[in-house]
Design a protein around this motif. Structure first.
Motif, mmCIF file in Angstrom:
data_model
loop_
_atom_site.group_PDB
_atom_site.id
_atom_site.type_symbol
_atom_site.label_atom_id
_atom_site.label_comp_id
_atom_site.label_asym_id
_atom_site.label_seq_id
_atom_site.Cartn_x
_atom_site.Cartn_y
_atom_site.Cartn_z
ATOM 1 N N GLN A 33 0.785 -1.387 -0.015
ATOM 2 C CA GLN A 33 -0.153 0.063 -0.044
ATOM 3 C C GLN A 33 0.892 1.303 -0.018
ATOM 4 O OE1 GLN A 33 -2.505 -1.262 3.410
ATOM 5 N NE2 GLN A 33 -3.991 -0.530 2.613
ATOM 6 N N LEU A 34 1.859 1.317 1.027
ATOM 7 C CA LEU A 34 2.626 2.351 0.899
ATOM 8 C C LEU A 34 3.355 2.599 -0.318
ATOM 9 C CD1 LEU A 34 4.435 1.631 4.431
ATOM 10 C CD2 LEU A 34 2.826 3.222 3.788
ATOM 11 N N ARG A 35 3.890 1.598 -1.005
ATOM 12 C CA ARG A 35 4.412 1.816 -2.532
ATOM 13 C C ARG A 35 3.495 2.416 -3.512
ATOM 14 N NH1 ARG A 35 6.658 -3.366 -0.811
ATOM 15 N NH2 ARG A 35 8.779 -3.077 -0.131
ATOM 16 N N TYR A 36 2.341 1.824 -3.327
ATOM 17 C CA TYR A 36 1.163 2.272 -4.381
ATOM 18 C C TYR A 36 0.621 3.606 -3.991
ATOM 19 C CZ TYR A 36 -3.413 2.663 -6.566
ATOM 20 O OH TYR A 36 -4.356 3.012 -7.413
ATOM 21 N N TRP A 37 0.742 4.092 -2.781
ATOM 22 C CA TRP A 37 0.125 5.646 -2.377
ATOM 23 C C TRP A 37 1.395 6.520 -2.847
ATOM 24 C CZ3 TRP A 37 -1.857 5.035 3.401
ATOM 25 C CH2 TRP A 37 -2.738 4.054 3.501
ATOM 26 N N GLU A 38 2.715 5.999 -2.829
ATOM 27 C CA GLU A 38 3.723 6.734 -3.107
ATOM 28 C C GLU A 38 3.541 6.968 -4.507
ATOM 29 O OE1 GLU A 38 7.583 6.104 -1.659
ATOM 30 O OE2 GLU A 38 8.516 6.626 -3.592
ATOM 31 N N GLU A 39 3.295 5.964 -5.261
ATOM 32 C CA GLU A 39 3.124 5.933 -6.760
ATOM 33 C C GLU A 39 2.077 6.965 -7.500
ATOM 34 O OE1 GLU A 39 1.795 2.850 -10.300
ATOM 35 O OE2 GLU A 39 2.873 1.983 -8.465
ATOM 36 N N GLN A 40 1.095 6.821 -6.601
ATOM 37 C CA GLN A 40 -0.213 7.775 -6.780
ATOM 38 C C GLN A 40 0.065 9.166 -6.466
ATOM 39 O OE1 GLN A 40 -2.623 6.624 -8.671
ATOM 40 N NE2 GLN A 40 -1.253 4.739 -8.869
ATOM 41 N N GLY A 41 1.157 9.418 -5.792
ATOM 42 C CA GLY A 41 1.481 10.641 -5.284
ATOM 43 C C GLY A 41 0.923 10.939 -3.910
ATOM 44 N N TYR A 42 0.353 10.115 -3.168
ATOM 45 C CA TYR A 42 -0.544 10.503 -1.930
ATOM 46 C C TYR A 42 0.355 10.892 -0.855
ATOM 47 C CZ TYR A 42 -4.646 8.857 -4.338
ATOM 48 O OH TYR A 42 -5.843 9.248 -5.170
ATOM 49 N N ILE A 43 1.695 10.019 -0.979
ATOM 50 C CA ILE A 43 2.582 10.341 0.139
ATOM 51 C C ILE A 43 3.901 10.234 -0.548
ATOM 52 C CG2 ILE A 43 1.352 9.032 1.828
ATOM 53 C CD1 ILE A 43 3.059 6.578 1.489
ATOM 54 N N HIS A 44 4.917 10.711 0.186
ATOM 55 C CA HIS A 44 6.483 10.937 -0.298
ATOM 56 C C HIS A 44 7.267 10.229 0.713
ATOM 57 C CE1 HIS A 44 4.925 13.536 -3.705
ATOM 58 N NE2 HIS A 44 4.205 14.107 -2.470
ATOM 59 N N SER A 45 8.051 9.741 0.047
ATOM 60 C CA SER A 45 9.293 9.086 1.175
ATOM 61 C C SER A 45 10.456 10.055 0.942
ATOM 62 C CB SER A 45 9.686 7.702 0.995
ATOM 63 O OG SER A 45 10.138 7.697 -0.687
ATOM 64 N N LEU A 46 11.317 10.114 1.940
ATOM 65 C CA LEU A 46 12.455 11.192 1.778
ATOM 66 C C LEU A 46 13.147 11.332 0.598
ATOM 67 C CD1 LEU A 46 11.502 11.681 4.418
ATOM 68 C CD2 LEU A 46 13.617 11.068 5.457
ATOM 69 N N SER A 47 14.410 10.756 0.354
ATOM 70 C CA SER A 47 14.989 10.764 -0.896
ATOM 71 C C SER A 47 14.684 9.470 -1.699
ATOM 72 C CB SER A 47 16.376 11.038 -0.789
ATOM 73 O OG SER A 47 17.120 10.056 0.010
ATOM 74 N N GLN A 48 13.630 9.321 -2.380
ATOM 75 C CA GLN A 48 13.495 8.026 -3.237
ATOM 76 C C GLN A 48 14.198 8.100 -4.371
ATOM 77 O OE1 GLN A 48 10.711 10.305 -2.734
ATOM 78 N NE2 GLN A 48 10.500 11.149 -4.780
#
Length: 146
Positions: A33-48
């Motif tokens: 879910q976390l990777r998907y949310w990031e892929e969708q731009g809902y969340i961001h990880s530090l320096s991805q």
DNA sequence: TTTCTGACA
DNA sequence: TGTCAGAA
């Protein structure tokens, strides 16, 4: 130069970093879910960067937690994210208000009292927040002596 | 061991 | 979203 801290006089919470595994344990949100949310731009990880392990700030951890809470309440992911963003806007306001207004807190076995200070410039009444039997209420008392 | 990306009975 | 594979 002393290091700036957004939380003056306390630990710099922006320096608390969490790996995706920790985020999963703490929030209950799966890595998928976390990777998907990031892929969708809902969340961001530090320096991805390309295949590097994701790292999340504590702020993002809270954001993720809030999103999952809203999802559990039945909101769609998009709606949950929107509500979490609203919360992010509200929290600083609440923090600022409490920081300047809160005068003290006292509590005994059956009730807690939150001192919000004087009602106004006249200093004739004082405002309290009361917590008793799991219920909350406001109480305004006349002030006799200074 | 953990995390990453990509793919799908 | 879960889960599995193959790589880092």
């Amino acid at each position: 130069m002393a290091e700036e801290n957004n939380n003056d006089a306390f630990i710099d919470t922006d320096k608390l970093i969490f790996g995706i595994g920790q985020v999963q344990q703490i929030t209950g949100v799966s890595g998928r879910q976390l990777r998907y949310w990031e892929e969708q731009g809902y969340i961001h990880s530090l320096s991805q960067k390309k295949g590097a392990a994701r790292e999340y700030s504590m702020h993002t951890l809270f954001f993720i937690f809030h999103v999952s809470r809203f999802l559990e309440q039945g909101f769609t992911l998009q709606a949950a994210v929107d509500k979490a963003k609203q919360l992010d806007q509200q929290l600083p306001v609440l923090r600022q208000f409490l920081k300047s207004q809160l005068q003290g807190v006292s509590s005994d076995a059956d009730k807690s009292l939150i001192d919000f200070g004087y009602l106004d410039e006249s200093h004739t009444k004082r405002v309290y927040g009361v917590i008793e039997d799991g219920k909350t209420a406001f109480k305004i008392e006349e002030v006799h002596d200074e």
